[in-house]
Design a protein around this motif. Sequence first.
Motif, PDB file in Angstrom:
ATOM      1  N   PRO A  85       6.374  -0.340 -14.119  1.00 16.70           N
ATOM      2  CA  PRO A  85       5.105   0.260 -13.677  1.00 16.70           C
ATOM      3  C   PRO A  85       4.660  -0.244 -12.316  1.00 16.70           C
ATOM      4  O   PRO A  85       3.885   0.416 -11.635  1.00 16.70           O
ATOM      5  CB  PRO A  85       4.098  -0.170 -14.747  1.00 16.70           C
ATOM      6  N   HIS A  86       5.124  -1.439 -11.937  1.00 16.99           N
ATOM      7  CA  HIS A  86       4.666  -2.007 -10.672  1.00 16.99           C
ATOM      8  C   HIS A  86       5.597  -1.669  -9.520  1.00 16.99           C
ATOM      9  O   HIS A  86       5.351  -2.070  -8.388  1.00 16.99           O
ATOM     10  CB  HIS A  86       4.514  -3.527 -10.811  1.00 16.99           C
ATOM     11  N   ALA A 127       4.630   6.176  -7.161  1.00 20.16           N
ATOM     12  CA  ALA A 127       3.198   6.426  -6.961  1.00 20.16           C
ATOM     13  C   ALA A 127       2.457   5.124  -6.668  1.00 20.16           C
ATOM     14  O   ALA A 127       1.621   5.044  -5.769  1.00 20.16           O
ATOM     15  CB  ALA A 127       2.615   7.117  -8.185  1.00 20.16           C
ATOM     16  N   VAL A 128       2.814   4.091  -7.426  1.00 15.19           N
ATOM     17  CA  VAL A 128       2.111   2.815  -7.274  1.00 15.19           C
ATOM     18  C   VAL A 128       2.414   2.162  -5.936  1.00 15.19           C
ATOM     19  O   VAL A 128       1.509   1.685  -5.243  1.00 15.19           O
ATOM     20  CB  VAL A 128       2.492   1.859  -8.433  1.00 15.19           C
ATOM     21  N   TYR A 173       0.646   3.845  -3.117  1.00 14.94           N
ATOM     22  CA  TYR A 173      -0.772   3.501  -3.149  1.00 14.94           C
ATOM     23  C   TYR A 173      -1.013   2.138  -2.509  1.00 14.94           C
ATOM     24  O   TYR A 173      -1.899   1.970  -1.665  1.00 14.94           O
ATOM     25  CB  TYR A 173      -1.242   3.517  -4.607  1.00 14.94           C
ATOM     26  N   ILE A 174      -0.205   1.157  -2.905  1.00 16.10           N
ATOM     27  CA  ILE A 174      -0.375  -0.203  -2.375  1.00 16.10           C
ATOM     28  C   ILE A 174      -0.171  -0.195  -0.858  1.00 16.10           C
ATOM     29  O   ILE A 174      -0.921  -0.830  -0.104  1.00 16.10           O
ATOM     30  CB  ILE A 174       0.628  -1.173  -3.008  1.00 16.10           C
ATOM     31  N   LYS A 180      -3.230   1.355   0.833  1.00 14.74           N
ATOM     32  CA  LYS A 180      -4.472   0.579   0.783  1.00 14.74           C
ATOM     33  C   LYS A 180      -4.343  -0.756   1.500  1.00 14.74           C
ATOM     34  O   LYS A 180      -5.343  -1.354   1.885  1.00 14.74           O
ATOM     35  CB  LYS A 180      -4.870   0.312  -0.671  1.00 14.74           C
ATOM     36  N   THR A 181      -3.104  -1.253   1.600  1.00 14.24           N
ATOM     37  CA  THR A 181      -2.938  -2.532   2.288  1.00 14.24           C
ATOM     38  C   THR A 181      -1.956  -2.324   3.441  1.00 14.24           C
ATOM     39  O   THR A 181      -2.334  -1.847   4.489  1.00 14.24           O
ATOM     40  CB  THR A 181      -2.452  -3.640   1.331  1.00 14.24           C
ATOM     41  N   TRP A 234       4.330  -7.362  -3.459  1.00 15.48           N
ATOM     42  CA  TRP A 234       3.928  -6.888  -4.784  1.00 15.48           C
ATOM     43  C   TRP A 234       5.144  -6.616  -5.666  1.00 15.48           C
ATOM     44  O   TRP A 234       5.246  -7.088  -6.794  1.00 15.48           O
ATOM     45  CB  TRP A 234       3.098  -5.618  -4.598  1.00 15.48           C
TER      46      TRP A 234
END
Lengths: 213, 217
Positions: free
Chosen positions: B109-110, B114-115, B118-119, B122-123, B131
Amino acid sequence: MKLYSYWRSSCAHRVRIALSLKGLEYEYIPVNLLKGEQSDPDFKKINPMGTVPALVDGDVVISDSLAIIMYLDEKYPEPPLLPPDLHKRAVNFQASSIVLSGIQPHQNLGVLKFIEEKINSEEKTAWVTNAITKGFTALEKLLVSCAGKHATGDEVYLADLFLAPQIYGAINRFQINMEPYPTLAKCYESYKDLPAFQNAAPEKQPDAPASTS
Amino acid sequence: MKEKLKLYSYWRSSCGHRVRIALSLKVIEYEYIPVNLLKGEQFDPDFMKINPMGTVPALVDGEVVITDSFAIIMYLDEKYPEPPLLPRDLHKRALNYQVASIISSGIQPHQNLAVIRYIEEKTNGEEKIAWVNNAIRKGYTALEKLLVNYAGIYATGDEIYLADLFLVAQVHGAMIKFKIDVEPYPTLAKCYESYKELSVFEDAVPAKQPDAPAPMI
């Protein structure tokens, strides 16, 4: 049997329901996640993974809620946590997976801390809300045509054990509105009459702070 | 005539990879239908009609549609029991479920598209890499601890079981996508070496799938 648990852990919550449903006696041993007790050397001796829940059954130590529940269901088959029909079994596994891998990983303590630190608090809220919304939308679609009294029919099965703690957390910790998910909301209502579910609730656990009851 | 099973998948999906191995091990014929995740084909109305969840992999067996790699694999194992993907011993079965969970909820999941998009949005790129690295290393450390006393030729003994399907897809994907090697984790590395010798595993690798891009020369 011993269950290492934290009152607020939704993963432990799932296992508590299973133990309750099967009428299994166990010793509840609290591990305070906020205080980092899962990293204590004594706990790690028992469970090198340093996670809760952990079940100790004689020499056997099992971590991870799905593995524990499947172990319990295989060792103590009554009442069964999976229906006999292959397709309905698959629906139960799907529902559990959506919660286990689609929602919960994005709302656990470690992840939320990271987001709050690296970005900010609003982003953290948006992140969790997004994960839960996506997951609940998927669950609603999955279950709308096979739910009965409970998630996959009129008996309690694996899906219900994953659904109840997830919805509990969503409502109580993250203020999620259940209106867009009528099937899930109806399932959640159905658990309120079941002692096995009620006894497993976080606020009823030995390590719940007094103010939560 | 019995309809062939259909597998909707994407060449690079590690979840799809797990299912392909299961189908291969059990020698089940199926039609491979590609869904390009980068192009967003999982949201096409035609695909959503078949699978309202809009995810891959999805297995279609006659009227039955199942999504989620774990659910698909358990369904296949129950419908086509040979060879079994779970050992008989209760504790060893639990080990297999634990491995599947560590990977499907602790790592994958990490690291999904998609994830990480997103990270990065945003960063930034470095944070994204940190991450993913963190999630994978934490997961590998947990897996190493779990399996060190139980592994044989494969993850939980000398036969291939559920854990191996999840492990090989995770290790392969992490190497190819994120250049994360499994060498610091000797038990996992030894298992991965064993998988490389099996044609059934080699045939399931992403690069060999019908929708994999032609290799750059």
